[in-house]
Design a protein around this motif. Structure first.
Motif, short mmCIF file in Angstrom:
data_model
loop_
_atom_site.label_atom_id
_atom_site.label_comp_id
_atom_site.label_asym_id
_atom_site.label_seq_id
_atom_site.Cartn_x
_atom_site.Cartn_y
_atom_site.Cartn_z
N VAL A 281 -32.21 24.54 -1.19
CA VAL A 281 -31.68 24.52 -2.56
C VAL A 281 -31.19 23.12 -2.93
O VAL A 281 -31.40 22.64 -4.05
CB VAL A 281 -30.54 25.55 -2.71
CG1 VAL A 281 -29.83 25.38 -4.05
CG2 VAL A 281 -31.09 26.96 -2.59
N LEU A 282 -30.54 22.46 -1.98
CA LEU A 282 -30.09 21.08 -2.22
C LEU A 282 -31.29 20.15 -2.47
O LEU A 282 -31.21 19.23 -3.29
CB LEU A 282 -29.28 20.58 -1.03
CG LEU A 282 -27.89 21.19 -0.85
CD1 LEU A 282 -27.25 20.68 0.44
CD2 LEU A 282 -27.00 20.87 -2.04
N ALA A 283 -32.38 20.40 -1.78
CA ALA A 283 -33.59 19.60 -1.98
C ALA A 283 -34.14 19.79 -3.39
O ALA A 283 -34.59 18.82 -4.03
CB ALA A 283 -34.65 19.97 -0.94
N VAL A 284 -34.10 21.03 -3.88
CA VAL A 284 -34.56 21.30 -5.25
C VAL A 284 -33.69 20.58 -6.26
O VAL A 284 -34.19 19.94 -7.21
CB VAL A 284 -34.55 22.82 -5.52
CG1 VAL A 284 -34.82 23.10 -7.00
CG2 VAL A 284 -35.58 23.52 -4.66
N ILE A 285 -32.37 20.65 -6.08
CA ILE A 285 -31.44 20.00 -7.01
C ILE A 285 -31.63 18.49 -6.99
O ILE A 285 -31.67 17.83 -8.03
CB ILE A 285 -29.98 20.36 -6.65
CG1 ILE A 285 -29.75 21.86 -6.84
CG2 ILE A 285 -29.00 19.56 -7.49
CD1 ILE A 285 -28.40 22.35 -6.34
N SER A 286 -31.77 17.93 -5.80
CA SER A 286 -31.97 16.49 -5.66
C SER A 286 -33.26 16.05 -6.35
O SER A 286 -33.27 15.06 -7.09
CB SER A 286 -32.00 16.11 -4.18
OG SER A 286 -32.24 14.72 -4.02
N PHE A 287 -34.33 16.81 -6.12
CA PHE A 287 -35.60 16.46 -6.75
C PHE A 287 -35.51 16.53 -8.27
O PHE A 287 -36.06 15.68 -8.97
CB PHE A 287 -36.71 17.39 -6.27
CG PHE A 287 -38.02 17.16 -6.97
CD1 PHE A 287 -38.85 16.11 -6.61
CD2 PHE A 287 -38.42 17.99 -8.02
CE1 PHE A 287 -40.05 15.89 -7.27
CE2 PHE A 287 -39.61 17.77 -8.69
CZ PHE A 287 -40.43 16.73 -8.31
#
Length: 312
Positions: A281-287
């Motif tokens: 989920v953090l990867a999605v937000i960062s992207f």
């Protein structure tokens, strides 16, 4: 060009949504999707929702949104019209795929066919979106061979990181999916870097010298500005962003849009269920943060040839 938020949201949201639908289509065609009704419903709803939200937001950039339907009639000559037609057509196989996945399961004999159709329609639509900008010769930063690959790879990277997040949240065994998504992210980073290098070190064919035909004499300088203040053309097509501001945003795009998602995706591959979901989920937000910065610069750093008349 003026970086309108509606168009930025449109290209990022719809591109990511189509990237996810493309991956679902390919995996469905290969028989690799989980036979999970709830996962199928949520996953397809997320992809179609992102696409629909992006397409609806693009209407806010039109002077007369109620006339948007007229764009569909110009599909023979307009990439904008082709994108509208392709996006509308793409909903049909995607909705059928969603229905079969939820109510008939992935073993239905038609599921493989509609999965491949969904993937093909998704990639065609994103390509049409990219060609809206690629087909504008007066804008050097868009009319080049890097624009379409940037849109396609960014969409695939966004769809990949979103797919991994869905897998992690639903506890689906993702095998090497995080590493594959990280690889797609790395490819998108490489393509975007090539685009940035092209923009930084290439020059538009049209200059003040070529426009006046006085290049043989020397550099042409403007004696007096045609206007005392900014007009519509300068606000829309001559938007200026400071070099320091642009460099800062480019760093944000690199770190949040590419570097952090790659690190987080690799970490997902090595983590347990609960922690993998959080990292994904953090990867999605960062992207998402990095993609917005990248797309803002894509518009803000574009220069229309008409600005030569104003000495820019």
């Amino acid at each position: 060009m003026h970086p309108a938020f509606s168009v930025i949201f449109f290209t990022v949201s719809s591109g990511t949504g189509y990237g996810l639908l493309f991956l679902f289509g390919v995996l469905g065609g290969l028989g690799e999707l989980p036979a999970d009704r709830l996962f199928g419903f949520v996953g397809m709803a997320v992809g179609l929702g992102l696409v629909a939200a992006g397409l609806l937001s693009s209407l806010f950039h039109l002077g007369h949104p109620e006339r948007a339907w007229r764009a569909f009639s110009q599909w023979k000559t307009s990439w904008l019209s082709r994108e509208g037609v392709a996006s509308t057509v793409s909903f049909l196989p995607a909705l059928i795929m969603m229905y079969l996945w939820v109510f008939e399961m992935t073993a239905h004999p038609m599921f493989v066919l509609v999965s491949w159709l969904t993937a093909v329609c998704a990639i065609i639509t994103v390509y049409c979106t990219a060609m809206i900008y690629r087909s504008l010769p007066p804008i050097h930063q868009w009319a080049n061979g890097w624009t379409a690959p940037v849109y396609l790879t960014m969409g695939l990277a966004g769809g990949g990181v979103l797919l991994v997040a869905l897998y992690a949240l639903f506890g689906v065994a993702f095998s090497l999916a995080p590493l594959c998504a990280a690889g797609a992210m790395a490819v998108a980073w490489a393509v975007k870097t090539g685009y940035w290098l092209f923009v930084d070190y290439s020059q538009a064919a049209s200059t003040a010298e070529t426009a006046t035909g006085l290049g043989a004499i020397g550099k042409v300088r403007q004696l007096e500005a045609p206007h005392t203040e900014d007009n519509y053309l300068l606000k829309e097509m001559g938007f200026r962003v400071g070099q320091k501001h642009a460099e800062k945003l480019r760093r944000y795009a690199k770190v949040f849009g590419f570097l952090l998602p790659i690190i987080l995706l690799v970490a997902v591959q090595q983590s347990l269920n609960v922690s993998s979901a959080l990292l994904a989920v953090l990867a999605v937000i960062s992207f998402a943060i990095g993609a917005v910065a990248e797309r803002w610069l894509f518009f803000a750093q574009a220069r229309h040839t008409v600005t030569l008349f104003y000495g820019r």
